[in-house]
Design a protein around this motif. Structure first.
Motif, PDB file in Angstrom:
ATOM      1  N   GLU A 154     -18.518 -12.433 -24.535  1.00  0.00           N
ATOM      2  CA  GLU A 154     -19.615 -12.880 -23.953  1.00  0.00           C
ATOM      3  C   GLU A 154     -19.089 -13.944 -22.665  1.00  0.00           C
ATOM      4  O   GLU A 154     -19.697 -13.679 -21.713  1.00  0.00           O
ATOM      5  N   TRP A 155     -18.142 -14.900 -22.847  1.00  0.00           N
ATOM      6  CA  TRP A 155     -17.996 -15.789 -21.981  1.00  0.00           C
ATOM      7  C   TRP A 155     -16.863 -15.160 -21.000  1.00  0.00           C
ATOM      8  O   TRP A 155     -16.548 -15.902 -20.055  1.00  0.00           O
ATOM      9  N   ASP A 156     -16.647 -14.098 -21.175  1.00  0.00           N
ATOM     10  CA  ASP A 156     -15.570 -13.442 -20.268  1.00  0.00           C
ATOM     11  C   ASP A 156     -16.239 -12.807 -19.212  1.00  0.00           C
ATOM     12  O   ASP A 156     -16.263 -12.650 -18.014  1.00  0.00           O
ATOM     13  N   TYR A 157     -17.430 -12.148 -19.839  1.00  0.00           N
ATOM     14  CA  TYR A 157     -18.395 -11.419 -18.957  1.00  0.00           C
ATOM     15  C   TYR A 157     -19.370 -12.305 -18.201  1.00  0.00           C
ATOM     16  O   TYR A 157     -19.500 -12.200 -16.884  1.00  0.00           O
ATOM     17  N   PHE A 158     -19.978 -13.357 -18.729  1.00  0.00           N
ATOM     18  CA  PHE A 158     -20.676 -14.233 -18.294  1.00  0.00           C
ATOM     19  C   PHE A 158     -19.944 -14.946 -17.091  1.00  0.00           C
ATOM     20  O   PHE A 158     -19.155 -15.474 -17.079  1.00  0.00           O
ATOM     21  N   HIS A 217     -25.402 -13.749  -9.751  1.00  0.00           N
ATOM     22  CA  HIS A 217     -26.470 -13.197 -10.901  1.00  0.00           C
ATOM     23  C   HIS A 217     -25.794 -12.739 -12.236  1.00  0.00           C
ATOM     24  O   HIS A 217     -24.349 -12.389 -11.953  1.00  0.00           O
ATOM     25  N   GLU A 218     -26.363 -12.993 -13.248  1.00  0.00           N
ATOM     26  CA  GLU A 218     -25.662 -12.384 -14.412  1.00  0.00           C
ATOM     27  C   GLU A 218     -25.577 -10.943 -14.550  1.00  0.00           C
ATOM     28  O   GLU A 218     -24.470 -10.471 -15.051  1.00  0.00           O
ATOM     29  N   SER A 266     -24.846  -7.196 -13.822  1.00  0.00           N
ATOM     30  CA  SER A 266     -23.462  -6.483 -13.262  1.00  0.00           C
ATOM     31  C   SER A 266     -23.621  -6.473 -11.815  1.00  0.00           C
ATOM     32  O   SER A 266     -24.826  -6.154 -11.370  1.00  0.00           O
ATOM     33  N   ARG A 267     -22.500  -6.387 -11.375  1.00  0.00           N
ATOM     34  CA  ARG A 267     -22.430  -6.483  -9.841  1.00  0.00           C
ATOM     35  C   ARG A 267     -22.946  -5.288  -9.039  1.00  0.00           C
ATOM     36  O   ARG A 267     -23.758  -5.170  -8.201  1.00  0.00           O
ATOM     37  N   PHE A 268     -22.545  -4.238  -9.378  1.00  0.00           N
ATOM     38  CA  PHE A 268     -22.547  -2.685  -8.600  1.00  0.00           C
ATOM     39  C   PHE A 268     -24.055  -2.372  -8.584  1.00  0.00           C
ATOM     40  O   PHE A 268     -24.647  -2.180  -9.385  1.00  0.00           O
ATOM     41  N   GLY A 269     -24.679  -2.401  -7.632  1.00  0.00           N
ATOM     42  CA  GLY A 269     -26.154  -2.074  -7.484  1.00  0.00           C
ATOM     43  C   GLY A 269     -26.956  -3.282  -7.729  1.00  0.00           C
ATOM     44  O   GLY A 269     -28.139  -2.751  -7.926  1.00  0.00           O
ATOM     45  N   GLY A 270     -26.430  -4.278  -7.921  1.00  0.00           N
ATOM     46  CA  GLY A 270     -27.139  -5.530  -8.456  1.00  0.00           C
ATOM     47  C   GLY A 270     -27.880  -5.906  -7.278  1.00  0.00           C
ATOM     48  O   GLY A 270     -27.766  -5.430  -6.214  1.00  0.00           O
ATOM     49  N   PHE A 271     -28.870  -6.981  -7.607  1.00  0.00           N
ATOM     50  CA  PHE A 271     -29.786  -7.530  -6.413  1.00  0.00           C
ATOM     51  C   PHE A 271     -28.727  -8.301  -5.502  1.00  0.00           C
ATOM     52  O   PHE A 271     -29.307  -8.416  -4.179  1.00  0.00           O
ATOM     53  N   GLY A 272     -27.638  -8.692  -5.705  1.00  0.00           N
ATOM     54  CA  GLY A 272     -26.740  -9.434  -4.811  1.00  0.00           C
ATOM     55  C   GLY A 272     -26.408  -8.566  -3.760  1.00  0.00           C
ATOM     56  O   GLY A 272     -26.369  -8.895  -2.490  1.00  0.00           O
ATOM     57  N   GLY A 273     -26.375  -7.188  -3.921  1.00  0.00           N
ATOM     58  CA  GLY A 273     -25.950  -6.403  -2.937  1.00  0.00           C
ATOM     59  C   GLY A 273     -27.116  -6.144  -1.858  1.00  0.00           C
ATOM     60  O   GLY A 273     -26.726  -6.054  -0.735  1.00  0.00           O
ATOM     61  N   THR A 285     -17.660 -16.164   7.527  1.00  0.00           N
ATOM     62  CA  THR A 285     -16.586 -15.607   6.550  1.00  0.00           C
ATOM     63  C   THR A 285     -17.448 -14.611   5.775  1.00  0.00           C
ATOM     64  O   THR A 285     -18.706 -14.581   5.614  1.00  0.00           O
ATOM     65  N   ALA A 286     -16.751 -13.647   4.908  1.00  0.00           N
ATOM     66  CA  ALA A 286     -17.820 -12.670   4.200  1.00  0.00           C
ATOM     67  C   ALA A 286     -18.127 -13.334   3.223  1.00  0.00           C
ATOM     68  O   ALA A 286     -18.086 -14.420   2.385  1.00  0.00           O
ATOM     69  N   ILE A 287     -19.380 -12.508   2.763  1.00  0.00           N
ATOM     70  CA  ILE A 287     -20.360 -13.023   1.747  1.00  0.00           C
ATOM     71  C   ILE A 287     -19.592 -12.777   0.194  1.00  0.00           C
ATOM     72  O   ILE A 287     -19.105 -11.657   0.242  1.00  0.00           O
ATOM     73  N   GLU A 288     -19.558 -13.612  -0.713  1.00  0.00           N
ATOM     74  CA  GLU A 288     -19.019 -13.504  -1.921  1.00  0.00           C
ATOM     75  C   GLU A 288     -20.358 -13.153  -2.886  1.00  0.00           C
ATOM     76  O   GLU A 288     -21.032 -13.645  -2.755  1.00  0.00           O
ATOM     77  N   ARG A 289     -20.094 -12.422  -3.780  1.00  0.00           N
ATOM     78  CA  ARG A 289     -20.910 -12.101  -4.986  1.00  0.00           C
ATOM     79  C   ARG A 289     -20.069 -12.290  -6.284  1.00  0.00           C
ATOM     80  O   ARG A 289     -19.070 -11.967  -6.439  1.00  0.00           O
ATOM     81  N   VAL A 290     -20.866 -13.322  -7.008  1.00  0.00           N
ATOM     82  CA  VAL A 290     -20.485 -13.744  -8.299  1.00  0.00           C
ATOM     83  C   VAL A 290     -21.218 -13.106  -9.460  1.00  0.00           C
ATOM     84  O   VAL A 290     -22.608 -13.274  -9.431  1.00  0.00           O
ATOM     85  N   ALA A 291     -20.928 -12.213 -10.401  1.00  0.00           N
ATOM     86  CA  ALA A 291     -21.760 -11.402 -11.003  1.00  0.00           C
ATOM     87  C   ALA A 291     -21.233 -10.842 -12.370  1.00  0.00           C
ATOM     88  O   ALA A 291     -20.135 -11.085 -12.726  1.00  0.00           O
ATOM     89  N   GLY A 292     -22.087 -10.476 -13.540  1.00  0.00           N
ATOM     90  CA  GLY A 292     -21.458  -9.866 -14.675  1.00  0.00           C
ATOM     91  C   GLY A 292     -20.476  -8.513 -14.162  1.00  0.00           C
ATOM     92  O   GLY A 292     -20.532  -7.917 -13.037  1.00  0.00           O
TER      93      GLY A 292
END
Lengths: 338, 363
Positions: free
Chosen positions: A317-321, A274-275, A277-284, A300-307
């Motif tokens: 912008e494109w470093d964050y995205f 998700h776009e 930010s990771r901590f506390g995001g819906f991915g959690g 294997t462990a679940i990976e999160r890719v997020a802002g």
């Protein structure tokens, strides 16, 4: 059937509902005469009249409070918050009132409102035009949170949201309004022309809330995404050649847990994208649900890719995205782990 | 009209005569109903406050001293009009004869609680009685009243909305946004500020009116503002009729400051002697709303001491009977709705989380 981009599909959904149901009202800042800063309500006031589609003062709390009162009286208001970044002045109304009205009144009053709001980044909008606040709404019980990723879904989900008797936060990935952006900002940006999901039927149809779409079936790894990130994830999958199953959640509340669990059990590997930010995001939450339900099926462990956990930055912008390269790297990592 | 926000509309003078241009000329029958509603509120409050002290519930709030407001407005407005109350507008429900037993059951959160054990005591919801869902947060329903009124106008209905806000809560953004929307859309709404002088321990001036009035807030929005003696049943009725007539004639919203006095603590959790003189209520110059209407009715020959005493005795018996009936079902902790009610009403239909959690909770 005709080809529409996402913003025109949303306009079409509003047009259909205004014509079909006299209880539907559309309003917000610059929404009436001007037709909205993204043109989502263009032509609706001219066609349906100023009583059905109108401008409001710049007061998001007031817009939502008014919508709740109208909804409690029996109308089906569809207020627009011009950018999701500006929804926070209305947060109290959404959390303390819309989300709880049915519960606390023993079912005497409820708020059948659909709050449309453009969200997400990729448009060089900086901190105040780029944020993805979906997780804070998902956390509020009593609200539904819906995020389309194609013109077809945008229309069908919006009509379903308007017809729903619960308050719905309908977040529109503004980066997708004109084309299925795949995260390659340095390449020519495509339009919806020729995309199968840009074929939008005329008239009324719905896409049910709480039903995910498997947009790319696969066996190797499950990728969970919504909004813009569906297209970015598909690009990353293409580029890695990994046989990933890409699931577009379409709504995060209600959540299609069955589709998620079936896929995670099948592949044993998960990447959540998700776009926001990771901590506390819906991915959690997604990660916990999969861990609780599919632990013995996981390889294997679940990976999160997020802002990143920073405010949305302008120059970076494109470093964050979380673009295709970061998703591809995560896909390779989960495939390497055994 | 520019002077009205700085004046004080009164009808009953200190001798109980109805005087001046605002006399609404209410029928003796309506005034007796008003007196009954105010007394029912006070008797009920006293009995249920005691029930709290006896451990029968967790919380209670009295309307003492402010009974004229809800009672007069409930009686002069129409059945289909909707009131957006505060927790001190209970005389509205008493004026509309909301069943005492339903109130008691809600306050005890017992198995027959009409709100299924989900809401704090006295935060009622009573749609059929023109009483919108109450909540403990302040000012947030003011804008709902504007939206309700706009919806009513959209449907070309004659019904209007009336909202209350405490004077302390006028400092919230909700108040100002609601006035803006009400003015912009000419909503058929009556926006009331019950200025009872105290927001828990803060005096009214802390809401920003040391050098002005709450009614004068209306001027900046281009709305009429009335400042009314809130302890004068006839003045409240007259101002409300005036505002209602305007609203029904498509002339839009009115702001009414109801100048009154909170003669009691904020709630069962409050001790007002910590921040104001113990005998302040006795020195309140605008008197007691019940006593003032009683005095007027006696003066015009429509009431007497015997009937007054009989009415109090009758209301006391009714309230006692309702409390006994509620106690027989159960007080807080001794009886409650089925646990499944905790999971109902979150959405129109529960999603899988709620269904799973209901099972997990053993409901």
């Amino acid at each position: 059937m005709r080809e529409l981009n996402m913003v025109k599909a949303i306009n079409d959904a509003l047009d259909v509902m205004l014509a079909r149901d006299p209880d539907v009202l559309v309003f917000g800042e610059d929404v009436g005469y001007f037709g909205g800063v993204f043109r989502a309500t263009e032509g609706l006031q001219a066609k349906h009249g100023i009583r059905r589609c109108f401008d409001t003062p710049i007061a998001e709390g007031g817009i939502i409070a008014t919508a709740i009162g109208m909804g409690a009286q029996g109308l089906r208001p569809v207020p627009e918050i011009q950018f999701a970044d500006y929804i926070l002045p209305a947060f109290d109304q959404l959390v303390s009132e819309a989300a709880r009205l049915r519960y606390r009144s023993g079912g005497e009053f409820w708020a059948p409102i659909t709050v449309r709001s453009p969200y997400g980044g990729g448009i060089f909008g900086g901190q105040t035009h780029s944020q993805s606040p979906e997780a804070i709404f998902a956390h509020i019980t009593g609200l539904k949170t819906v995020i389309p990723s194609t013109p077809y879904d945008a229309k069908g989900l919006l009509i379903a949201a308007i017809e729903c008797d619960d308050p719905v936060i309908y977040l529109e990935p503004k980066r997708l309004y004109n084309g299925p952006f795949d995260g390659h900002h340095d390449r020519e940006i495509g339009t919806w022309a020729g995309h199968p999901a840009a074929q939008v039927p005329e008239g009324h149809y719905t896409v049910p809330l709480g039903k995910a779409a498997v947009v790319r079936p696969g066996d190797a790894v499950t990728v969970l995404a919504y909004g813009t990130m569906v297209h970015v994830a598909l690009a990353a999958v293409d580029e890695t050649g990994i046989d990933a199953e890409v699931i577009d959640l379409r709504s995060i509340v209600p959540l299609d847990i069955e589709t998620i669990v079936a896929s995670a059990n099948k592949t044993g590997r998960c990447v959540i994208v998700h776009e926001a930010s990771r901590f506390g995001g819906f991915g959690g939450e997604l990660s916990s649900l999969i861990q609780e339900r599919c632990f013995y099926g996981l390889e294997t462990a679940i990976e999160r890719v997020a802002g990143w956990d920073t405010p949305y930055p302008h120059a970076f912008e494109w470093d964050y995205f979380p673009g295709p390269a970061r998703i591809a790297a995560a896909l390779r990592r989960v495939m390497e782990n055994t | 009209m520019r002077d009205l926000p700085f004046d004080l509309i009164r009808v009953l003078d200190d001798e109980g005569q109805a005087v001046g241009p605002w006399d609404p000329r209410l029928s003796p029958d309506l005034m007796r109903r008003g007196l009954r509603a105010m007394l029912r509120t006070r008797v009920f409050d006293d009995r249920l406050f005691r029930a709290h002290r006896q451990g029968k519930t967790s919380f209670y709030m009295k309307s003492t001293g402010e009974e004229a407001i809800g009672a007069a407005q409930a009686l002069v407005l129409e059945r289909q009009d909707m009131c957006f109350p505060t927790y001190r507008a209970m005389s509205w429900l008493h004026a509309r004869d909301y069943p005492l037993i339903d109130m008691v059951n809600q306050i005890f959160s017992n198995a027959s609680d009409p709100l299924h054990g989900r809401q704090l005591p006295i935060l009622f919801s009573a749609r059929d009685y023109g009483f919108y869902s109450l909540s403990g947060n302040l000012g947030t329903r003011y804008g709902h009243a504007v939206g309700w009124a706009m919806a009513s106008a959209y449907r070309q209905s004659d019904s209007l909305a009336l909202a209350y806000c405490g004077e302390g809560s006028t400092a919230e953004g909700d108040f100002h946004e609601s006035l803006t929307f009400a003015a912009v859309y000419q909503a058929p709404v009556i926006l009331c500020v019950t200025n009872n002088q105290w927001a828990i321990s803060s005096f009214a001036g802390l809401a920003g009116t040391q050098d002005t009035t709450f009614a004068a807030r209306a001027i900046g929005y281009g709305l009429p503002g009335l400042r009314v003696d809130g302890n004068d049943f006839l003045a409240v009725a007259a101002a409300t009729q005036w505002a209602a007539e305007r609203a029904r004639a498509n002339k839009g919203a009115t702001l009414i400051e109801l100048f009154t006095y909170r003669a009691t603590g904020h709630s069962t959790s409050d001790d007002p002697t910590r921040y104001r003189p113990r005998d302040e209520a006795e020195h309140w110059p605008l008197g007691d709303p019940i006593e003032r209407l009683r005095q007027h009715l006696v003066r015009i020959g429509e009431w007497d001491a015997q009937r007054h005493d009989d009415l109090i005795a009758q209301l006391d018996a009714e309230v006692r009977a309702a409390v006994r009936e509620g106690e027989a079902i159960g007080t807080l902790g001794r009886s409650k709705p089925p646990l499944s009610e905790m999971f109902e009403g979150v959405f129109a239909e529960p999603d899988w989380r709620l269904i799973e959690q209901r099972r997990e909770a053993g409901a």
